[in-house]
Design a protein around this motif. Structure first.
Motif, PDB file in Angstrom:
ATOM      1  N   GLU A  42       0.844  -1.190   0.077  1.00 17.13           N
ATOM      2  CA  GLU A  42       0.114   0.082   0.152  1.00 17.13           C
ATOM      3  C   GLU A  42       0.733   1.204   0.071  1.00 17.13           C
ATOM      4  OE1 GLU A  42      -4.043   1.738   2.359  1.00 17.13           O
ATOM      5  OE2 GLU A  42      -2.960  -0.022   3.178  1.00 17.13           O
ATOM      6  N   THR A  60      -4.468   2.613  -3.185  1.00 18.51           N
ATOM      7  CA  THR A  60      -6.039   2.362  -2.810  1.00 18.51           C
ATOM      8  C   THR A  60      -6.505   3.561  -2.993  1.00 18.51           C
ATOM      9  OG1 THR A  60      -5.446   2.392  -0.538  1.00 18.51           O
ATOM     10  CG2 THR A  60      -5.417   0.127  -1.345  1.00 18.51           C
ATOM     11  N   SER A  64      -7.168   6.587   2.877  1.00 19.56           N
ATOM     12  CA  SER A  64      -6.469   5.564   3.421  1.00 19.56           C
ATOM     13  C   SER A  64      -5.171   5.406   3.883  1.00 19.56           C
ATOM     14  CB  SER A  64      -7.249   4.243   2.632  1.00 19.56           C
ATOM     15  OG  SER A  64      -6.889   2.917   3.213  1.00 19.56           O
TER      16      SER A  64
END
Length: 231
Positions: A42, A60, A64
């Motif tokens: 991520e 993403t 987030s």
């Protein structure tokens, strides 16, 4: 032929700076995207240009990634468990005590103490360490002596130069008879005074000298001196 190495510093030319920013920004965002796909990571990247324009990439969503970043920072800021911290320092203290005991044991063995429990191989290794230590100490001592001799030679040369200048000032206008007479003069050590010979010291092995004590005076000698005084 390959390109030359680029010096990492601010680019003065505005056009070149903008071109470099565009190329490297695109390359950075591309690498971030590839890393997220290849490693299932991520990733969030934000780049602001010199004019304040934002360029970003998120695997993403940027929100987030930011939330996860804040949560991770908060977890690291929480105080650690006091019991775990005490146990950690107790372990560190035990390790340091063991290291201190080992060093003290080695020191005693280097001093020739506590050798009863050592095998032949251990004694041979200890002997090699002592020989190496002695060699290092001797080399250091000789280096210090050579440095001192070099310093004495330097000071001696300075004194020699000052002596030459003083000799020129004092005896520069003397006649030939005075020069010959002073050339044959000797010091208390029996060395001729020559202002043109410098002193040079060097390190050498000491030599044993045979010293013969003077023969005791006889009664005849003492009687002769007494007669001389009486006359």
């Amino acid at each position: 032929m390959g390109r030359g190495k680029i010096v990492i510093r601010r680019i003065d030319n505005s056009t070149s700076r903008q071109v470099t920013f565009s190329k490297r920004r695109n390359g950075l965002l591309k690498k971030a995207k590839e890393l997220s796909i290849l490693c299932d990571a991520e990733i969030g990247v934000m780049v602001f240009s010199s004019t304040g324009k934002l360029y970003d990439f998120a695997s993403t969503s940027m929100q987030s990634v930011i939330e996860q970043y804040k949560k991770s920072k908060e977890e690291h800021r929480q105080p650690t468990n006091p019991h775990s911290e005490v146990k950690f320092w107790q372990t560190e203290a035990a390790i340091l005590r063991q290291q201190l005991q080992n060093l003290q044991e080695v020191h005693r063995q280097m001093m020739g103490e506590g050798l009863s429990g050592l095998a032949t191989k251990d004694l041979q290794n200890l002997e090699k360490q002592l020989v190496m230590s002695f060699h290092g100490v001797r080399m250091k001592k000789e280096q210090l002596l050579l440095d001192e001799i070099e310093e004495l030679n330097r000071k001696g040369n300075l004194i020699y130069q000052a002596n030459v200048e003083l000799h020129k000032e004092v005896y520069g206008t003397r006649d030939a008879y005075g020069a010959d007479r002073n050339a044959n003069r000797t010091t208390n050590l029996g060395i001729h005074e020559d202002p043109h010979v410098s002193v040079h010291l060097q390190l050498c092995q000491p030599q044993q000298q045979n010293y013969e004590p003077p023969a005791p005076a006889t009664n005849k000698g003492r009687f002769t001196v007494a007669l001389g005084k009486m006359q």
